[in-house]
Scaffold this motif. Structure first.
Motif, PDB file in Angstrom:
ATOM      1  N   LYS B 155      55.255  18.239 -15.865  1.00  0.00           N
ATOM      2  CA  LYS B 155      56.308  17.518 -15.377  1.00  0.00           C
ATOM      3  C   LYS B 155      56.846  18.313 -15.191  1.00  0.00           C
ATOM      4  O   LYS B 155      57.085  19.883 -14.957  1.00  0.00           O
ATOM      5  CB  LYS B 155      56.644  16.689 -16.643  1.00  0.00           C
ATOM      6  N   GLN B 172      56.193  10.365  -9.013  1.00  0.00           N
ATOM      7  CA  GLN B 172      56.067  10.636  -7.660  1.00  0.00           C
ATOM      8  C   GLN B 172      55.411  12.005  -8.148  1.00  0.00           C
ATOM      9  O   GLN B 172      55.938  12.427  -8.938  1.00  0.00           O
ATOM     10  CB  GLN B 172      57.149  11.028  -6.360  1.00  0.00           C
ATOM     11  N   ARG B 173      54.315  12.706  -6.926  1.00  0.00           N
ATOM     12  CA  ARG B 173      53.298  13.511  -7.583  1.00  0.00           C
ATOM     13  C   ARG B 173      53.636  15.163  -6.205  1.00  0.00           C
ATOM     14  O   ARG B 173      53.990  14.913  -5.220  1.00  0.00           O
ATOM     15  CB  ARG B 173      51.804  13.744  -7.563  1.00  0.00           C
ATOM     16  N   GLU B 182      54.227  15.726 -12.315  1.00  0.00           N
ATOM     17  CA  GLU B 182      54.632  14.835 -11.628  1.00  0.00           C
ATOM     18  C   GLU B 182      56.090  14.141 -11.689  1.00  0.00           C
ATOM     19  O   GLU B 182      56.759  15.391 -13.273  1.00  0.00           O
ATOM     20  CB  GLU B 182      54.085  14.079 -12.635  1.00  0.00           C
TER      21      GLU B 182
END
Ligand SMILES: Nc1ncnc2c1ncn2[C@@H]1O[C@H](COP(=O)(O)OP(=O)(O)OP(=O)(O)O)[C@@H](O)[C@H]1O
Ligand SMILES: [Mg+2]
Lengths: 233, 410
Positions: B155, B172-173, B182
């Motif tokens: 993350k 969102q990626r 992410e």
């Protein structure tokens, strides 16, 4: 005998100059007896009265009241005897300046030993009675400064009688009174003596002296004439 | 008739004497109570001021985070300030060493980090990459609420400005240096380089930067140590554990300024409190002595004035202890009434002085009524006792007097 003075001497010293106010004086007073003392000014009449009341201590001699040797009692016990047995009318009245007429009369009861509330109540009633008797009813709330000299004198007498003393010592109680009020006061003294009290009255007034049973003449601190009873006067 | 009636009539008759006595007692009690109350007010005010600063410090540190940086010894500080990150590294194990040490007291909340400034190719932007893990708790202390959360592996946390410009939102990626992440969260505006920083898990950052087991700094928060030379103290402690392999710098945060202010305010408050203590210690005995003398002298004058009536009452057969009671009742009444009014005047005076001395014009604060039951109790008990003591000598002298002695004085 209620009051007995024996060979009493009292000397005041003023600026190292001794004044013999009372000299080798003996006197007896019994219950029911009304005795007047008269004599020139300064002969020691007031001094004699103060000694009888245990207020002045003579240099020599004894004073016995109701069996108590006043001079051997402690100051406190003498005060109690005074409160219970002696009524005093001072020549200068000696009223408490901030107490009104009623309170001044009632103040006499403050020194009594047992003072329950009922006693207080009855004392108040008696004070009012005396005040009525001496015609001071409408002066009850007045301070000594607000009443006449004669009225003060009557207040002083009422105060002296409040505790129903055995002995009444009165120094010129009629000195400032008119004929009528003098009569009221003298009636009261006579009545007091008749009710088994003893009165020693100091007076200049021949009429007042004539109401007494006996007359004692003083001069230079001594009794000059032997005590005369009423018949002899 | 009762003796109390006699007392009351006399007081009414000689109001002047009574009022003078009463006034001196009221004044003395008021001065004493005022001094004590102002002392209490100062105490309350100090606590309140320090409390406000404590609160501020708590709020600031909560938002601002760490203010102590432990850097590798060979990190050039000029470069560090210019680049905004430390290029040199040190072993990550330092943080465990510090956490296990029993000798470190001046700092808390250790957080290791690996920081690099780099270009985010995918987004064509310069960013600061920060690999972090959770706060390492001190092994020998109660764990404190951590100041910063760890970022889970895989993350990424974004600075506010960055997220805004790149229009990124949580969930969102994104790809950073070829690694997929992410978006975990977007940090709020902080108004500093944090706004262009990205945070990832420390291990992942070490891997991405090919610096396994390395960190470039340890962030920490200084404890509220009041010492002037805090930094030297912290450095001494840390060096004691890590043997001169590190250096310590302090970031000038608002928290430090507030901590300094707190130390100063607390010291100033304490100094003022000491001043009030000295004032109270001087005022109370001197007012007691002054009022005692005043009551004693007035009682003496009163008793002299009353000698005549004392003689009369004695001649009427009042005993000397009755008279003593009558004569002492007046100072006792003066003491009781004086205590009540003096107390009220004292706390009233303190209240109005509080408004002018302790509360600045711009502040919203209202002066407080400072009421202490113990002070009231002591005043109510002690004042009559002292006035009776002051009136004792003249009363004793007069009540024992022979009536003949008094009445024949004329
Ligand atoms: N306290 C005193 N100190 C000094 N001398 C006193 C004192 N009291 C009385 N004397 C003197 O003692 C004498 C007797 O006084 P006292 O008052 O007994 O007289 P009195 O017969 O009552 O006079 P009056 O009829 O005027 O009242 C007087 O010469 C007086 O001056
Ligand atoms: Mg006379």
């Amino acid at each position: 005998m209620l009051l007995e003075l024996e060979n009493v001497n009292k000397t005041f010293s003023c600026n190292d100059h001794p004044v013999r106010a009372v000299e080798d004086l003996s006197l007896q007073l019994d219950r029911g007896q009304f005795t007047a003392v008269c004599g020139p000014s300064g002969c020691g009449k007031s001094t004699l009265l103060l000694i009888c009341g245990g207020l002045l201590r003579p240099e020599t001699g004894t004073v016995t009241l109701h069996g108590h040797n006043l001079l051997s009692l402690s100051t406190e016990n003498r005060a109690s005897v005074r409160a219970a047995h002696i009524g005093f009318v001072f020549q200068q009245f000696h009223l408490v300046p901030y107490l009104n007429v009623l309170d001044n009369v009632s103040a006499a009861s403050l020194g009594l030993r047992s003072g329950s509330t009922e006693d207080r109540g009855s004392m108040e009633t008696r004070a009012l009675e005396l005040i009525d008797r001496f015609g001071l009813r409408d002066r009850i709330r007045h301070l000594p400064a607000e009443i006449s000299t004669g009225e003060r004198q009557r207040v002083a007498l009422a105060r002296a009688l409040l505790n129903r003393p055995k002995l009444l010592l009165a120094d010129e109680p009629t000195g400032n009174l008119d004929e009528d009020n003098s009569q009221v006061v003298l009636d009261h003294l006579q009545e007091f003596a008749a009710a088994d009290g003893a009165v020693l009255l100091v007076t200049h007034d021949a009429a007042a002296a004539s109401r007494a049973d006996c007359l004692v003449r003083m001069a230079g601190g001594q009794i000059v004439d032997p005590v005369m009873s009423k018949g002899e006067m | 008739m009762k003796l109390s009636h006699l007392v009351w009539r006399e007081i009414v008759h000689r109001q002047g004497n009574f009022c003078l006595m009463l006034m001196s007692v009221i004044l003395a009690v008021a001065c004493g109570v005022c001094a004590i109350t102002l002392f209490d007010a100062q105490h309350q005010y100090n606590q309140q001021q320090v409390g406000v600063l404590d609160d501020e410090i708590r709020k600031i540190t909560k938002n601002m985070g760490f203010n102590i940086l432990i850097l590798p010894r060979d990190q050039n500080l000029a470069d560090f300030y210019a680049d905004n990150f430390a290029a040199q590294t040190m072993p990550e194990s330092h943080v465990e060493q510090l956490a296990k040490s029993r000798d470190v007291f001046t700092i808390r909340h250790l957080r290791p980090a690996l920081v690099r400034k780099l270009v985010w190719h995918e987004q064509k932007r310069q960013v600061i990459l920060m690999g972090v893990r959770g706060v390492v708790p001190f092994a020998h202390r109660n764990p404190k609420k951590p100041l910063a959360d760890p970022v889970p592996p895989g993350k990424i946390d974004l600075g506010h400005l960055l997220a805004e410009e790149l229009a990124m939102t949580p969930g969102q990626r994104v790809t950073l240096l070829g690694v997929d992440f992410e978006v975990n969260k977007v940090n709020p505006v902080r108004g500093n380089k944090d706004d262009i920083t990205v945070w990832v898990d420390l291990a992942q950052a070490q891997q991405m930067l090919h610096l396994p087991g390395k960190i470039s700094m340890i962030q920490a928060l200084e404890c509220n140590c009041a010492s002037v030379d805090r930094l030297a103290e912290i450095e001494a402690e840390v060096s004691g554990v890590l043997e001169d392999e590190v250096q310590v710098i302090e970031l000038a945060t608002k928290a430090i300024a507030r901590a300094k202010a707190r130390t100063r305010v607390s010291a100033e408050g304490e100094a003022r409190l000491q001043r009030w203590r000295r004032i109270a210690a001087a005022v109370i005995p001197s007012t007691i002595v002054a009022a005692g003398l005043m009551v004693g002298l007035l009682s003496f004058a009163n008793v002299r004035q009353r000698l005549q009536e004392i003689g009369i009452l004695r001649a009427l057969g009042l005993r000397s202890n009755q008279l003593l009671g009558v004569l002492l009742a007046k100072p006792a009444v003066v003491g009781m009434v004086g205590a009540v009014f003096g107390y009220l005047l004292g706390i009233g005076g303190a209240w109005s002085l509080e408004a002018t001395w302790f509360i600045s014009a711009d502040s919203q604060a209202q002066p407080q009524w400072i009421f202490k039951f113990t002070v009231l109790l002591v005043v109510l008990l002690l004042t009559p006792l002292l006035t009776v003591m002051a009136g004792w000598l003249p009363a004793f002298y007069a009540s024992g007097k022979d009536p003949a002695e008094i009445l024949n004085l004329e």
